[in-house]
Design a protein around this motif. Structure first.
Motif, PDB file in Angstrom:
ATOM      1  N   VAL A   1    -148.557 -74.140 -49.542  1.00 58.26           N
ATOM      2  CA  VAL A   1    -148.875 -73.700 -48.177  1.00 58.26           C
ATOM      3  C   VAL A   1    -149.472 -72.289 -48.210  1.00 58.26           C
ATOM      4  O   VAL A   1    -150.391 -71.972 -47.452  1.00 58.26           O
ATOM      5  CB  VAL A   1    -147.632 -73.777 -47.258  1.00 58.26           C
ATOM      6  CG1 VAL A   1    -147.918 -73.186 -45.894  1.00 58.26           C
ATOM      7  CG2 VAL A   1    -147.159 -75.221 -47.122  1.00 58.26           C
ATOM      8  N   LEU A   2    -148.974 -71.451 -49.118  1.00 52.69           N
ATOM      9  CA  LEU A   2    -149.507 -70.088 -49.213  1.00 52.69           C
ATOM     10  C   LEU A   2    -150.873 -70.045 -49.907  1.00 52.69           C
ATOM     11  O   LEU A   2    -151.577 -69.047 -49.829  1.00 52.69           O
ATOM     12  CB  LEU A   2    -148.539 -69.185 -49.988  1.00 52.69           C
ATOM     13  CG  LEU A   2    -147.241 -68.821 -49.275  1.00 52.69           C
ATOM     14  CD1 LEU A   2    -146.345 -68.010 -50.203  1.00 52.69           C
ATOM     15  CD2 LEU A   2    -147.531 -68.012 -48.013  1.00 52.69           C
ATOM     16  N   GLY A   3    -151.210 -71.137 -50.608  1.00 61.69           N
ATOM     17  CA  GLY A   3    -152.503 -71.178 -51.309  1.00 61.69           C
ATOM     18  C   GLY A   3    -152.477 -70.437 -52.639  1.00 61.69           C
ATOM     19  O   GLY A   3    -153.498 -69.929 -53.096  1.00 61.69           O
ATOM     20  N   ILE A   4    -151.293 -70.348 -53.289  1.00 62.48           N
ATOM     21  CA  ILE A   4    -151.232 -69.664 -54.592  1.00 62.48           C
ATOM     22  C   ILE A   4    -150.784 -70.624 -55.690  1.00 62.48           C
ATOM     23  O   ILE A   4    -150.424 -70.198 -56.784  1.00 62.48           O
ATOM     24  CB  ILE A   4    -150.270 -68.450 -54.549  1.00 62.48           C
ATOM     25  CG1 ILE A   4    -148.892 -68.882 -54.030  1.00 62.48           C
ATOM     26  CG2 ILE A   4    -150.824 -67.315 -53.710  1.00 62.48           C
ATOM     27  CD1 ILE A   4    -147.822 -67.851 -54.271  1.00 62.48           C
ATOM     28  N   ASP A   5    -150.777 -71.933 -55.388  1.00 61.52           N
ATOM     29  CA  ASP A   5    -150.213 -72.899 -56.332  1.00 61.52           C
ATOM     30  C   ASP A   5    -150.954 -72.929 -57.669  1.00 61.52           C
ATOM     31  O   ASP A   5    -150.369 -73.216 -58.707  1.00 61.52           O
ATOM     32  CB  ASP A   5    -150.126 -74.306 -55.720  1.00 61.52           C
ATOM     33  CG  ASP A   5    -151.399 -74.705 -55.022  1.00 61.52           C
ATOM     34  OD1 ASP A   5    -151.996 -73.831 -54.348  1.00 61.52           O
ATOM     35  OD2 ASP A   5    -151.821 -75.857 -55.129  1.00 61.52           O
ATOM     36  N   LYS A   6    -152.246 -72.562 -57.663  1.00 56.82           N
ATOM     37  CA  LYS A   6    -152.985 -72.596 -58.933  1.00 56.82           C
ATOM     38  C   LYS A   6    -152.608 -71.420 -59.838  1.00 56.82           C
ATOM     39  O   LYS A   6    -152.890 -71.424 -61.029  1.00 56.82           O
ATOM     40  CB  LYS A   6    -154.492 -72.652 -58.685  1.00 56.82           C
ATOM     41  CG  LYS A   6    -155.007 -71.465 -57.930  1.00 56.82           C
ATOM     42  CD  LYS A   6    -156.488 -71.530 -57.691  1.00 56.82           C
ATOM     43  CE  LYS A   6    -157.011 -70.222 -57.105  1.00 56.82           C
ATOM     44  NZ  LYS A   6    -156.157 -69.538 -56.129  1.00 56.82           N
ATOM     45  N   ASP A   7    -151.964 -70.406 -59.258  1.00 57.14           N
ATOM     46  CA  ASP A   7    -151.627 -69.204 -60.032  1.00 57.14           C
ATOM     47  C   ASP A   7    -150.173 -69.149 -60.451  1.00 57.14           C
ATOM     48  O   ASP A   7    -149.677 -68.098 -60.874  1.00 57.14           O
ATOM     49  CB  ASP A   7    -151.919 -67.946 -59.192  1.00 57.14           C
ATOM     50  CG  ASP A   7    -153.384 -67.831 -58.882  1.00 57.14           C
ATOM     51  OD1 ASP A   7    -154.187 -68.141 -59.769  1.00 57.14           O
ATOM     52  OD2 ASP A   7    -153.716 -67.446 -57.746  1.00 57.14           O
TER      53      ASP A   7
ATOM     54  N   SER B   1    -146.147 -66.513 -63.040  1.00 50.01           N
ATOM     55  CA  SER B   1    -147.582 -66.387 -62.839  1.00 50.01           C
ATOM     56  C   SER B   1    -148.176 -65.590 -63.992  1.00 50.01           C
ATOM     57  O   SER B   1    -147.530 -64.679 -64.505  1.00 50.01           O
ATOM     58  CB  SER B   1    -147.859 -65.669 -61.528  1.00 50.01           C
ATOM     59  OG  SER B   1    -149.230 -65.415 -61.427  1.00 50.01           O
ATOM     60  N   ASN B   2    -149.390 -65.911 -64.381  1.00 53.02           N
ATOM     61  CA  ASN B   2    -150.006 -65.103 -65.441  1.00 53.02           C
ATOM     62  C   ASN B   2    -150.858 -63.983 -64.846  1.00 53.02           C
ATOM     63  O   ASN B   2    -151.624 -63.338 -65.529  1.00 53.02           O
ATOM     64  CB  ASN B   2    -150.823 -65.977 -66.404  1.00 53.02           C
ATOM     65  CG  ASN B   2    -151.901 -66.736 -65.663  1.00 53.02           C
ATOM     66  OD1 ASN B   2    -152.154 -66.479 -64.483  1.00 53.02           O
ATOM     67  ND2 ASN B   2    -152.545 -67.676 -66.343  1.00 53.02           N
TER      68      ASN B   2
ATOM     69  N   LEU C   1    -147.414 -59.330 -54.354  1.00 55.74           N
ATOM     70  CA  LEU C   1    -148.443 -58.874 -55.305  1.00 55.74           C
ATOM     71  C   LEU C   1    -149.379 -60.026 -55.666  1.00 55.74           C
ATOM     72  O   LEU C   1    -150.594 -59.869 -55.704  1.00 55.74           O
ATOM     73  CB  LEU C   1    -147.792 -58.345 -56.584  1.00 55.74           C
ATOM     74  CG  LEU C   1    -147.209 -56.925 -56.537  1.00 55.74           C
ATOM     75  CD1 LEU C   1    -146.405 -56.640 -57.809  1.00 55.74           C
ATOM     76  CD2 LEU C   1    -148.317 -55.891 -56.381  1.00 55.74           C
ATOM     77  N   LEU C   2    -148.790 -61.198 -55.893  1.00 57.61           N
ATOM     78  CA  LEU C   2    -149.607 -62.356 -56.264  1.00 57.61           C
ATOM     79  C   LEU C   2    -150.495 -62.785 -55.088  1.00 57.61           C
ATOM     80  O   LEU C   2    -151.676 -63.086 -55.280  1.00 57.61           O
ATOM     81  CB  LEU C   2    -148.711 -63.520 -56.715  1.00 57.61           C
ATOM     82  CG  LEU C   2    -149.452 -64.779 -57.121  1.00 57.61           C
ATOM     83  CD1 LEU C   2    -150.400 -64.514 -58.287  1.00 57.61           C
ATOM     84  CD2 LEU C   2    -148.486 -65.908 -57.504  1.00 57.61           C
ATOM     85  N   ALA C   3    -149.920 -62.789 -53.890  1.00 61.06           N
ATOM     86  CA  ALA C   3    -150.698 -63.190 -52.705  1.00 61.06           C
ATOM     87  C   ALA C   3    -151.868 -62.229 -52.503  1.00 61.06           C
ATOM     88  O   ALA C   3    -152.985 -62.645 -52.174  1.00 61.06           O
ATOM     89  CB  ALA C   3    -149.799 -63.219 -51.476  1.00 61.06           C
ATOM     90  N   GLN C   4    -151.627 -60.930 -52.744  1.00 57.32           N
ATOM     91  CA  GLN C   4    -152.720 -59.951 -52.605  1.00 57.32           C
ATOM     92  C   GLN C   4    -153.764 -60.170 -53.687  1.00 57.32           C
ATOM     93  O   GLN C   4    -154.964 -60.159 -53.411  1.00 57.32           O
ATOM     94  CB  GLN C   4    -152.161 -58.527 -52.713  1.00 57.32           C
ATOM     95  CG  GLN C   4    -151.450 -58.093 -51.453  1.00 57.32           C
ATOM     96  CD  GLN C   4    -150.610 -56.837 -51.648  1.00 57.32           C
ATOM     97  OE1 GLN C   4    -150.224 -56.520 -52.768  1.00 57.32           O
ATOM     98  NE2 GLN C   4    -150.312 -56.131 -50.564  1.00 57.32           N
TER      99      GLN C   4
END
Ligand code: ATP
Ligand code: MG
Length: 422
Positions: free
Chosen positions: A153-159, A272-273, A313-316
């Protein structure tokens, strides 16, 4: 020399601009947890020191060196919570909630005396969830599905990637510990101070070391997974099959353990990498607690905690899209002190009829031109001007700043007409 006023090292202010993203993410996580029927629980920020010592285990980073502990005025030993699970278990037992509901979530600050760096602070926020008493792998699956949904939902699943492992039962670990100590003893002179100290007390913690030299040594170490009994292995295999069926990708990291003593069976981390060394965004696992006033009550569960600063941090980093909440909808300007009361009255009427609109009344003594510049810069959608001339004619001047148009609107029609601007 004057000393600068600064916050305590490792503890930060969270400013309005960045809180836009925080609130957006917090709301999404809350909505998802609520939609899976997890209930919110709010817990004290301090607990008695002994419950952390008893539950977390004495030879852990947290108990050894990270706790903010102090005595209150009566000499009671108190600790700022370093994590949420212990307080949550305490609350469930104290309030006799376990038979009423199994699933809970909490959100709030945690405190650990660590070396501050990017993604590691002394006060940080966690979103946590716990499920009590349901000892089956479907619940482990649900927790992983639920967290996976949050990233999607946040759009960070690939990271972000899921790593899982089983650390088995206490019996499995007793056998393994002996073998691990035997193996590590050969390299004792090469171990760092932390690992040397843990070798005979909590050798499993060495598996979690972030020191690259230790990681190299560990490559040849016996694997805990190979020491699990049939039951533990089957439990883990069932979980893996269900994850596959649900299309949730994972990596079986055989070195993954958790830092706290109370864990057993399934453990997992979302990493996350994109974040450098502090790469774990969410961590959790199954646990068994032995806690109550006499220290004998057993409660089992599974839980996880998301480190909010790292998630932010990841979302940014991933530049996720989120709606900007900062603008003003209606900027009210009155000209001349005698018209202030019309501005206040209008603002209140708008709040009554349109409770969601953001209304700002400018009480400053700037010039009209400056007030309009303010309204434009904020930015504001419309500005309503109230001057002597308008009051005399029973009108308000409405400037649509977004579309650069202006209208005179009768005072008694303004509440209805406002609707057409939004
Ligand atoms: P780490 O190995 O990074 O020290 P941990 O095993 O101590 O993590 P947990 O106690 O499992 O972490 O906490 C869950 C999550 O909380 C971590 O995955 C991380 O995202 C976050 N977290 C833990 N400690 C900190 C900290 N000092 N500052 C910011 N976030 C933290
Ligand atoms: Mg830690």
């Amino acid at each position: 020399m004057q000393k600068t006023i600064k916050s305590v090292r490792g503890m930060h202010d969270y400013l309005p601009e960045e809180l836009q993203l925080w609130n957006y993410i917090e709301n999404i996580i809350k909505e998802i947890l609520n939609s899976y029927c997890y209930l919110e629980i709010r817990l004290p920020i301090v607990e008695k020191t002994e419950i952390f010592q008893r539950a977390i285990g004495n030879i852990t980073d947290i108990i050894e060196k990270e706790m903010y502990s102090f005595q209150d005025r009566k000499g009671n030993n108190i600790t700022l919570r370093p994590e949420g699970t212990v307080g949550c278990v305490r609350a469930i037992i104290q309030n006799n909630l376990a038979h009423k509901n199994n699933k809970f979530w909490y959100f709030g600050p945690m405190f650990r005396y660590e070396r501050p760096q990017k993604g590691r602070y002394r006060q940080f926020y966690q979103f946590g969830a716990e499920v009590f008493g349901l000892d089956y792998s479907e619940i482990d699956l649900e927790i992983m599905i639920l967290t996976s949904r949050i990233w999607k939902v946040l759009g960070i699943d690939k990271d972000i990637k899921l790593e899982i492992n089983s650390i088995g039962s206490q019996n499995d670990r007793i056998k393994y510990k002996k073998e691990l100590i035997f193996f590590l003893k050969q390299y004792e002179s090469l171990l760092d101070d932390d690992s040397k100290r843990r070798l005979y007390t909590n050798p499993l913690r060495i598996l979690d070391s972030k020191n690259e030299d230790i990681k190299k040594i560990l490559k040849k170490a016996p694997l805990l997974y190979n020491y699990l009994d049939k039951k533990s292995k089957n439990y883990f295999k069932t979980l893996c099959t269900m994850l596959n069926d649900c299309g949730i990708q994972y990596y079986h990291n055989k070195f993954l353990i958790r830092g706290l003593d109370y864990y057993n069976s399934t453990v997992f981390e979302w990493r996350s990498n994109q974040l450098g060394a502090q790469d774990a965004i969410c961590a959790g696992g199954r646990y068994n607690f032995f806690l109550d006033n006499k220290g004998i009550k057993k409660i089992s569960g599974i839980g996880f905690a998301i480190g909010m600063e790292r998630l932010i941090l990841l979302a940014q980093n991933s530049n996720i899209f989120f709606p900007d909440q900062r603008g003003i909808d209606i900027y009210i300007i009155f000209i001349g002190d005698s018209n202030k009361r019309y501005a206040i009255a209008l603002s209140e009427e708008i709040h009554d009829v349109y409770p969601k609109l953001k209304v700002f009344t400018d009480f400053s003594n700037c010039t009209l031109a400056k007030k309009i510049t303010h309204a434009v810069n904020f930015p504001s959608h419309i500005a309503i001007l109230i001057g002597d001339d308008e009051v005399k004619r029973g009108l308000f001047l409405v400037k649509d700043l977004k579309y650069n148009k202006q209208y005179y609107i009768f005072k008694n029609e303004i509440l209805i007409k406002i609707n057409s601007f939004f």
